[in-house]
Motif scaffolding. Structure first.
Motif, short mmCIF file in Angstrom:
data_model
loop_
_atom_site.label_atom_id
_atom_site.label_comp_id
_atom_site.label_asym_id
_atom_site.label_seq_id
_atom_site.Cartn_x
_atom_site.Cartn_y
_atom_site.Cartn_z
N TYR A 28 65.65 -110.35 87.63
CA TYR A 28 64.48 -110.94 86.97
C TYR A 28 63.22 -110.73 87.81
CZ TYR A 28 68.09 -113.12 84.17
OH TYR A 28 69.16 -113.34 83.37
N TYR A 29 63.36 -110.84 89.12
CA TYR A 29 62.23 -110.60 90.00
C TYR A 29 61.83 -109.13 89.97
CZ TYR A 29 63.12 -115.25 91.78
OH TYR A 29 63.31 -116.59 91.89
N VAL A 30 62.82 -108.25 89.87
CA VAL A 30 62.51 -106.82 89.81
C VAL A 30 61.74 -106.50 88.55
CG1 VAL A 30 63.55 -104.54 89.64
CG2 VAL A 30 64.45 -106.20 91.27
N TYR A 31 62.14 -107.06 87.42
CA TYR A 31 61.40 -106.83 86.19
C TYR A 31 59.99 -107.41 86.27
CZ TYR A 31 65.32 -104.82 83.76
OH TYR A 31 66.33 -103.99 83.39
N ALA A 32 59.86 -108.56 86.88
CA ALA A 32 58.52 -109.14 87.07
C ALA A 32 57.68 -108.24 87.96
CB ALA A 32 58.64 -110.53 87.67
N PHE A 33 58.28 -107.68 89.00
CA PHE A 33 57.56 -106.79 89.90
C PHE A 33 57.13 -105.52 89.16
CE2 PHE A 33 57.50 -103.56 93.31
CZ PHE A 33 56.44 -104.07 94.01
N LEU A 34 58.02 -104.97 88.34
CA LEU A 34 57.66 -103.79 87.56
C LEU A 34 56.54 -104.10 86.57
CD1 LEU A 34 61.17 -102.22 86.91
CD2 LEU A 34 59.34 -101.30 88.34
N TYR A 35 56.58 -105.30 85.99
CA TYR A 35 55.49 -105.70 85.09
C TYR A 35 54.16 -105.75 85.84
CZ TYR A 35 52.33 -108.59 82.49
OH TYR A 35 51.21 -109.08 81.88
N SER A 77 54.58 -93.11 89.20
CA SER A 77 55.72 -92.36 88.67
C SER A 77 56.82 -92.24 89.72
CB SER A 77 55.28 -90.97 88.22
OG SER A 77 54.33 -91.08 87.20
N VAL A 78 56.44 -91.99 90.97
CA VAL A 78 57.44 -91.91 92.04
C VAL A 78 58.15 -93.25 92.20
CG1 VAL A 78 57.71 -91.66 94.54
CG2 VAL A 78 56.34 -90.02 93.26
N GLY A 79 57.40 -94.35 92.14
CA GLY A 79 58.03 -95.68 92.23
C GLY A 79 58.96 -95.95 91.06
N LEU A 80 58.55 -95.56 89.86
CA LEU A 80 59.41 -95.77 88.69
C LEU A 80 60.66 -94.89 88.77
CD1 LEU A 80 59.73 -97.21 86.01
CD2 LEU A 80 58.48 -95.34 84.94
N LEU A 81 60.50 -93.65 89.21
CA LEU A 81 61.67 -92.77 89.39
C LEU A 81 62.63 -93.32 90.43
CD1 LEU A 81 60.34 -89.13 89.22
CD2 LEU A 81 62.41 -89.99 88.16
N TYR A 82 62.10 -93.85 91.52
CA TYR A 82 62.93 -94.45 92.54
C TYR A 82 63.72 -95.64 91.99
CZ TYR A 82 64.24 -96.83 96.84
OH TYR A 82 64.95 -97.46 97.82
N ALA A 83 63.03 -96.50 91.23
CA ALA A 83 63.70 -97.66 90.63
C ALA A 83 64.77 -97.20 89.64
CB ALA A 83 62.68 -98.55 89.94
N TRP A 84 64.49 -96.16 88.89
CA TRP A 84 65.45 -95.66 87.92
C TRP A 84 66.66 -95.06 88.61
CZ3 TRP A 84 65.86 -90.30 85.80
CH2 TRP A 84 66.75 -90.25 84.73
N LYS A 85 66.45 -94.27 89.70
CA LYS A 85 67.55 -93.66 90.43
C LYS A 85 68.42 -94.71 91.13
CE LYS A 85 67.06 -89.19 90.03
NZ LYS A 85 68.10 -88.34 89.49
N LYS A 86 67.81 -95.78 91.59
CA LYS A 86 68.57 -96.85 92.25
C LYS A 86 69.35 -97.72 91.25
CE LYS A 86 67.87 -96.95 96.69
NZ LYS A 86 68.98 -96.92 97.60
#
Length: 123
Positions: free
Chosen positions: A63-70, A108-117
């Protein structure tokens, strides 16, 4: 020299007026409100649900990760709107375009990193 300090005087007076307004509001609220503490009023209150058990509960980290992405994408949108308004101005087109692509590249690099993890998986 007096014109130079005039701007600071106005800012200072507005700041003092703001602090006084908040202090008077809190003081009036404290003087005017009824104070009748009961055991029900002293219980912790959470979203309309009566507390059951102890006050400590574990929360999923996702939930914190989704809040951080938001927050990341909210900052992106806050940066995109002023960029879109200044992009058409003379002399800003190329520079702001490069800056925006660099900024979007970092996102984009941050989103790709989150997606790969596997952070974006809801399991």
């Amino acid at each position: 020299m007096p014109d130079y300090f005039h701007g600071y005087t106005v800012v200072g007076l507005v700041a003092v007026a703001g602090v006084l307004f908040v202090a008077v509001s809190f003081g009036a609220g404290r003087l005017l409100r009824p104070t009748v503490p009961t055991p029900e009023k002293l219980l912790p209150y959470e979203c309309g649900v009566d507390p059951v058990g102890e006050g400590w509960a574990h929360t999923q980290i996702r939930y914190y990760v989704y809040a951080f992405l938001y927050v990341i994408f909210a900052v992106d949108s806050v940066f995109l709107f002023p960029w879109a308004t200044i992009f058409a101005a003379d002399g800003y087109g190329g520079v702001t375009l490069v800056e925006m692509f660099v900024f979007l590249g970092f996102l984009s690099v941050g989103l790709l990193y989150a997606w790969k993890k596997g952070v974006l998986e809801w399991t």
